[in-house]
Write an enzyme that holds these catalytic residues in place. Structure first.
Site, PDB file in Angstrom:
ATOM      1  N   CYS A 124      23.370   1.340  14.667  1.00  0.00           N
ATOM      2  CA  CYS A 124      24.638   1.795  15.220  1.00  0.00           C
ATOM      3  C   CYS A 124      25.252   0.524  15.602  1.00  0.00           C
ATOM      4  CB  CYS A 124      24.499   2.410  16.482  1.00  0.00           C
ATOM      5  SG  CYS A 124      25.984   2.593  17.364  1.00  0.00           S
ATOM      6  N   SER A 154      24.759   1.114  20.714  1.00  0.00           N
ATOM      7  CA  SER A 154      23.103   1.394  20.260  1.00  0.00           C
ATOM      8  C   SER A 154      23.023   2.770  20.291  1.00  0.00           C
ATOM      9  CB  SER A 154      22.530   0.361  21.275  1.00  0.00           C
ATOM     10  OG  SER A 154      22.972   0.956  22.402  1.00  0.00           O
ATOM     11  N   CYS A 155      23.990   3.774  19.674  1.00  0.00           N
ATOM     12  CA  CYS A 155      23.304   5.272  19.204  1.00  0.00           C
ATOM     13  C   CYS A 155      21.900   5.027  18.792  1.00  0.00           C
ATOM     14  CB  CYS A 155      24.267   5.771  18.537  1.00  0.00           C
ATOM     15  SG  CYS A 155      26.006   5.862  19.274  1.00  0.00           S
TER      16      CYS A 155
END
Lengths: 208, 100
Positions: free
Chosen positions: A114, A118-119
Site C-alpha cells: 500500500c 499501510s492498508c
C-alpha cells in the site's frame, strides 16, 4: 539460576524508557476516545475489546484459507471469484473492506503493498509487520520490486511475471501461494503450518 | 444512499489513462500513476468517494472503482525488470478517461 552475572556487586542498568513525547495524533486519539466515552457513545470496555480482537487476529487465519484452497478445488474457485464471501465460509468477516485473492502460478508471482498508507488484510493476516509500513518498502515495492524480493531472499526468474498490487482504496489483497511440491496427500492442518505471513504478502514462497 | 452510482464507463480490457491532476485534499490516486495509461482489469463495485468522506461528507453518488493494470516499463522508463512485469492500482472512475 547460578548466573555469575547476577553476583556482581554493581547495580543492573534499568531498561531505558522508550516513551517519546506525545505526538499530535496520539493526543487527538486520546481526546476523541475520551469524548466518545464521556458522551456514552462507546465504553472503555468496547475499546479494550476491539483492541483485544485485533491483537487476536494472526496469519493463522490466512493460512487456513490457503490450505483449504490447496485441498478443495471448489473452495479455491469460490475464493478467487469472491474472496470476501469465501473467507466468510471459514468464519472470517472482512467488515468494511473487500478481499481479492490473487493466485501465484509458475509464470506469475504476486506482491502486495500500500503505497499511500499501510492498508493490509488485517482480518486474514492480523497486524502488519513494521517493514510493511515503512516508507522504504512502500516506495520500493512499486519502483524496484525485484530488488525488494531479492532482499527477502526471493530470486524471481526473468521469465516470471511479477505483478504488484497497490492497495489504494477499498480492496484488500491476499496472495494464494503455490502449494509446495512433495506435499501430496497432506492434511489441511499440516499444510496450513507451511503457510507463512510473508508468503501471503508475496515477499516469499511457501516451502515444505 | 439515495444518489445512484453513475453507470460504469469502462469494461475489462478497455484502455484508459489516469487524469494528470493535482487537486487539493485527500486523494487515493497515487502520484506515480497520474498521467499513465493502462488497461481495466476488473470493476470492483461502487464505493463512496473517499475525497468527500475525508471531510465528513457522504461521498455520494458512489464512484465505480476499477483495478487498472499498467506495464511497469510504461510507469518507470528505467524499470530494471523484464517487459512482462505489471502493477495494478485501484482507481475511481472520475480519475479515468479513455485512452488509445
Amino acid at each position: 539460576m547460578t548466573d555469575i552475572h547476577h553476583l556482581h556487586p554493581h547495580p543492573h542498568p534499568t531498561a531505558p524508557d522508550r516513551d517519546g513525547p506525545q505526538g499530535y495524533y496520539q493526543a487527538l486519539e486520546i481526546a476523541v476516545r475520551e469524548l466518545l466515552i464521556g458522551k456514552g457513545i462507546i465504553s472503555a470496555d468496547d475499546v479494550r475489546r476491539a483492541v483485544e480482537a485485533m491483537d487476536a487476529r494472526t496469519p493463522a487465519q490466512g493460512a487456513r484459507v490457503v490450505a483449504r484452497a490447496w485441498t478443495n478445488p471448489g473452495y479455491k474457485a469460490r475464493l478467487l471469484a469472491d474472496g470476501t464471501a469465501a473467507v466468510r465460509e471459514l468464519g472470517i468477516e472482512m467488515a468494511t473492506t473487500r478481499l481479492i485473492v490473487v493466485e501465484n502460478a509458475p509464470a506469475l508471482h504476486n506482491l502486495v503493498v500500500c503505497t499511500l498508507c499501510s492498508c493490509y488484510p488485517r482480518m486474514v493476516l492480523g497486524l502488519p509487520p513494521d517493514w510493511y509500513k515503512s516508507r522504504a518498502y512502500r516506495s520500493r515495492a512499486v519502483r524496484e520490486p525485484r530488488a525488494v524480493l531479492r532482499e527477502f531472499g526471493t530470486e524471481l526468474p526473468e521469465a516470471v511475471e511479477l505483478r504488484v498490487h497497490d492497495s489504494t482504496a477499498d480492496m484488500r489483497y491476499l496472495v494464494l501461494p503455490e502449494r509446495p511440491p512433495g506435499t501430496e496427500g497432506w492434511s489441511e492442518e499440516r499444510l496450513a503450518a507451511l503457510v507463512t505471513r510473508d508468503s501471503m504478502i508475496g515477499v516469499t514462497r511457501c516451502r515444505a | 444512499m439515495s444518489a445512484a452510482a453513475p453507470a460504469p464507463r469502462f469494461r475489462p480490457g478497455a484502455r484508459v489513462a489516469v487524469r494528470r491532476a493535482d487537486p487539493p485534499g485527500h486523494l487515493r490516486t497515487p502520484w506515480y500513476i497520474r498521467g499513465k495509461a493502462g488497461e481495466i482489469e476488473r470493476l470492483c463495485g461502487a464505493f463512496a468517494n473517499p475525497e468527500e468522506l475525508a471531510y465528513n461528507r457522504p461521498g455520494l453518488p458512489a464512484q465505480p472503482l476499477y483495478r487498472v493494470r499498467f506495464r511497469q516499463r510504461e510507469i518507470w522508463p528505467d524499470y530494471a525488470g523484464p517487459a512482462q512485469d505489471t502493477i495494478e492500482v485501484e482507481i475511481y472512475q472520475h480519475w479515468l478517461e479513455p485512452a488509445q
